[in-house]
Design an enzyme around this catalytic site. Structure first.
Site, PDB file in Angstrom:
ATOM      1  N   ASP A  39       0.749  -1.099  -0.068  1.00 30.51           N
ATOM      2  CA  ASP A  39       0.085   0.090   0.092  1.00 30.51           C
ATOM      3  C   ASP A  39       0.830   1.210   0.009  1.00 30.51           C
ATOM      4  OD1 ASP A  39       1.010  -0.393   2.274  1.00 30.51           O
ATOM      5  OD2 ASP A  39      -0.726   0.254   3.646  1.00 30.51           O
ATOM      6  N   HIS A  90      25.398   4.164 -17.696  1.00 34.52           N
ATOM      7  CA  HIS A  90      24.050   4.584 -16.641  1.00 34.52           C
ATOM      8  C   HIS A  90      24.412   3.576 -15.473  1.00 34.52           C
ATOM      9  CE1 HIS A  90      21.441   5.167 -20.588  1.00 34.52           C
ATOM     10  NE2 HIS A  90      22.185   6.210 -20.189  1.00 34.52           N
ATOM     11  N   ASP A 143      26.900  12.390 -12.447  1.00 32.33           N
ATOM     12  CA  ASP A 143      26.021  13.080 -13.315  1.00 32.33           C
ATOM     13  C   ASP A 143      24.657  12.971 -12.392  1.00 32.33           C
ATOM     14  OD1 ASP A 143      24.032  13.294 -15.324  1.00 32.33           O
ATOM     15  OD2 ASP A 143      24.908  11.754 -16.789  1.00 32.33           O
ATOM     16  N   ASP A 174      20.380  18.882 -15.741  1.00 30.92           N
ATOM     17  CA  ASP A 174      21.444  17.601 -15.851  1.00 30.92           C
ATOM     18  C   ASP A 174      22.834  18.216 -16.014  1.00 30.92           C
ATOM     19  OD1 ASP A 174      22.185  15.293 -17.146  1.00 30.92           O
ATOM     20  OD2 ASP A 174      20.977  15.518 -18.736  1.00 30.92           O
ATOM     21  N   HIS A 176      28.427   7.735 -27.003  1.00 32.48           N
ATOM     22  CA  HIS A 176      27.095   8.260 -27.191  1.00 32.48           C
ATOM     23  C   HIS A 176      27.099   9.523 -27.981  1.00 32.48           C
ATOM     24  CE1 HIS A 176      28.403  11.257 -24.099  1.00 32.48           C
ATOM     25  NE2 HIS A 176      29.016  10.148 -23.461  1.00 32.48           N
ATOM     26  N   HIS A 184      20.967  15.925 -25.658  1.00 32.55           N
ATOM     27  CA  HIS A 184      19.290  15.951 -25.956  1.00 32.55           C
ATOM     28  C   HIS A 184      18.771  17.310 -25.424  1.00 32.55           C
ATOM     29  CE1 HIS A 184      19.547  15.264 -21.498  1.00 32.55           C
ATOM     30  NE2 HIS A 184      20.591  14.619 -21.628  1.00 32.55           N
ATOM     31  N   HIS A 187      15.196  13.884 -20.687  1.00 31.25           N
ATOM     32  CA  HIS A 187      15.384  13.774 -22.109  1.00 31.25           C
ATOM     33  C   HIS A 187      14.003  14.524 -22.903  1.00 31.25           C
ATOM     34  CE1 HIS A 187      18.449  10.137 -21.364  1.00 31.25           C
ATOM     35  NE2 HIS A 187      18.954  11.294 -21.204  1.00 31.25           N
ATOM     36  N   GLU A 213      27.292  17.175 -23.822  1.00 27.05           N
ATOM     37  CA  GLU A 213      27.899  16.224 -22.929  1.00 27.05           C
ATOM     38  C   GLU A 213      28.861  15.207 -23.627  1.00 27.05           C
ATOM     39  OE1 GLU A 213      25.236  13.581 -21.002  1.00 27.05           O
ATOM     40  OE2 GLU A 213      23.542  14.601 -22.178  1.00 27.05           O
ATOM     41  N   TYR A 268      35.804   7.445 -22.498  1.00 27.69           N
ATOM     42  CA  TYR A 268      35.703   6.102 -21.681  1.00 27.69           C
ATOM     43  C   TYR A 268      36.518   5.146 -22.158  1.00 27.69           C
ATOM     44  CZ  TYR A 268      31.371   8.576 -21.298  1.00 27.69           C
ATOM     45  OH  TYR A 268      30.349   9.917 -21.145  1.00 27.69           O
ATOM     46  N   ARG A 273      33.299  12.415 -18.261  1.00 29.48           N
ATOM     47  CA  ARG A 273      32.218  13.159 -19.153  1.00 29.48           C
ATOM     48  C   ARG A 273      31.972  14.557 -18.490  1.00 29.48           C
ATOM     49  NH1 ARG A 273      28.619   9.751 -18.887  1.00 29.48           N
ATOM     50  NH2 ARG A 273      27.066  10.067 -17.418  1.00 29.48           N
ATOM     51  N   GLU A 275      29.172  17.661 -18.751  1.00 29.48           N
ATOM     52  CA  GLU A 275      27.698  17.951 -19.463  1.00 29.48           C
ATOM     53  C   GLU A 275      27.405  19.384 -18.747  1.00 29.48           C
ATOM     54  OE1 GLU A 275      25.027  14.986 -18.022  1.00 29.48           O
ATOM     55  OE2 GLU A 275      23.609  15.865 -19.858  1.00 29.48           O
TER      56      GLU A 275
HETATM   57  N1  GLY Z   1      21.552  12.184 -16.939  1.00 29.37           N
HETATM   58  C1  GLY Z   1      21.011  11.726 -18.277  1.00 29.37           C
HETATM   59  C2  GLY Z   1      21.956  12.244 -19.274  1.00 29.37           C
HETATM   60  O1  GLY Z   1      22.804  12.805 -19.338  1.00 29.37           O
HETATM   61  O2  GLY Z   1      21.276  12.044 -20.337  1.00 29.37           O
HETATM   62 MN    MN Z   2      22.084  14.371 -20.477  1.00 33.17          MN
HETATM   63 MN    MN Z   3      23.562  13.676 -17.590  1.00 34.56          MN
END
Ligand code: GLY
Ligand code: MN
Ligand code: MN
Length: 437
Positions: A38, A242, A259, A270, A349, A353, A360, A383, A387, A405, A407
């Site tokens: 619940d 991730h 991140d 972000d 990547h 975005h 996103h 970003e 790696y 990274r 960003e």
């Molecule tokens: N934290 C999700 C991205 O950077 O897209």
């Molecule tokens: Mn991002």
């Molecule tokens: Mn991010």
């Protein structure tokens, strides 16, 4: 600070102005979601629904009926209920929906079966996001079938269903001044939180401790909810894009990649920063870090109105490939390495975005076959990352396990762009100075 009533009204009017004559738009709110037995997840309103209403309750349905004499904006919502409000909190009720949320007409959600078919009847087109909420899809079909069953009595069922998302998501892509102010606030809060993580980081602390520092710093300033699951990856964990376990001890000599970003008044931030656990970059770490930074700067330079969506990405790829050749991690000419996707072993990547109410965010990246052209008011992340897998035997062992990274969140302006997240320390010198206290 939040979006004004005038802006919610302006959004509804703008959407109605795009709708074909004699049509209706129907949009359900989010529902509460069970976490276990619940206990429910914290309620999070559907962004499309909130964008048009500012109404933050479950079990509600927005109906827009352009040119309707008795009011164009109809809201179905929960009735007021003294007993339930004692247990579960305030409800606006249909009266509050009109007085406080600007609805022209509002009805109890329990009456929707009786009332909504009558509102649909006679409208030729229905704007609706089919497939997003299967339960609601079924209800809608039941209501439409009920009208179809009465055609011999003169009822006119709608003949056409149009994708509401197509129109709404294009609106959401262009942020207003009010939206940008909220995104600035979200960005500032998260930037300060990243700095806090740098200040409190030390060898021997756990990844989840830095996650906690970030969440605490954000929550203290009103960014109670993370915009997405935080990633705190020490050492080679930074190479798992991730990574959310966040349960390992941070080691002297490693980097840590964070991140994380909060949501403020329904708008996301972000940010990624990567920094040395002990406060000092090693030679190899610094070389990779500065290369990622150079790629990010090159990409941000391409974030200007008139450029297309892919130009910042292409710029980042070029810089990273040239840099990896210079450092001896890739061999060949930039052209061939780019053509053969050889860089994807290190940079797998894309540059970023759209960013907005969703991390996103909604909005198309291509129009027909062409990349979307960047325009003022759009917000995106930039970003790039490098790696180097621990088992990458094509490079010297000193490079392996380094993941970086960087960003930032960037709004496109008339002149170019503005970085919203520049409050978070970013250059090697800035980071080392902050960590030295
Ligand atoms: N934290 C999700 C991205 O950077 O897209
Ligand atoms: Mn991002
Ligand atoms: Mn991010």
């Amino acid at each position: 600070m939040s979006i004004s009533k005038q802006e919610f009204s302006r959004r509804r009017k703008a959407l109605m102005a795009m709708m074909e004559p004699n049509s209706i738009a129907i949009l359900p709110s989010a529902s509460e979601q069970s976490r276990s037995r619940d206990i429910e997840y914290p309620f999070r309103q559907d962004n499309d629904f909130y964008y048009l209403t500012g109404f933050d309750e479950p079990d509600a349905v927005l109906v827009l009926l352009p040119e309707r004499e008795h009011g164009e904006y109809v809201l179905f919502c929960r009735e007021k209920d003294k007993e339930k409000e004692i247990w579960d909190g305030y409800r606006a009720g249909p009266e509050g929906a009109c007085i406080d949320f600007g609805a022209d007409d509002a009805f109890p959600i329990d009456d929707i079966d009786e009332i909504l078919p009558g509102l649909i009847e006679g409208r030729e087109r229905v704007y609706y996001a089919m497939g997003k909420d299967p339960d609601f899809d079924r209800h809608l079909m039941e209501w439409v079938n009920r009208i179809r069953a009465k055609v011999r009595a003169g009822a006119i069922p709608p003949g056409e269903f149009l994708d509401l998302d197509h129109f709404l998501h294009d609106m959401r892509l262009y942020k207003s001044a009010e939206e940008i102010r909220l995104m600035e606030t979200a960005a500032d809060i998260s930037a300060r939180a990243h700095q806090k993580a740098m200040e409190t980081c030390a060898p021997g602390r756990y990844e989840y401790e830095l996650e906690a520092e970030i969440k605490y710093a954000c929550a203290l300033e009103g960014g109670r909810h993370a915009a997405y699951n935080s990633i705190v990856g020490g050492g080679a964990n930074a190479c798992i894009l991730h990574y959310v376990e966040n349960n390992q001890k941070l080691k002297n000599g490693d980097l840590v990649l964070i991140d994380a970003g909060c949501e403020y008044e329904f708008y996301a931030s972000d940010i990624t920063r990567t920094f040395p656990v002990n406060g000092k970059f090693s030679r190899e770490q610094k070389a990779i870090y500065n290369l990622v930074l150079k790629a990010q700067e090159a990409a941000i330079e391409k974030v200007v109105p008139g450029n297309h969506w892919n130009e910042p990405h292409d710029a980042s790829v070029r810089v990273i490939v040239e840099g990896l050749i210079e450092l001896g991690l890739l061999k060949g000419t930039p052209e061939t390495l780019i053509e053969k996707d050889a860089y994807k072993a290190f940079y797998m990547h894309r540059i970023g975005h759209w960013l907005g109410m969703d991390v996103h965010d909604v909005g198309d990246y291509k129009v027909g076959d062409e990349w979307r052209v960047l325009e003022p008011g759009m917000v995106m992340t930039v970003e790039p990352g490098i790696y180097i897998a621990t088992d990458n035997n094509t490079v010297e062992s000193k490079w392996r396990g380094i993941g970086v990274r960087i960003e930032d969140d960037v709004v496109i302006t008339k002149e170019g762009c503005r970085v919203l997240t520049d409050g978070a320390p970013k250059t090697v010198d800035e980071i080392e100075a902050v960590m030295a206290g």
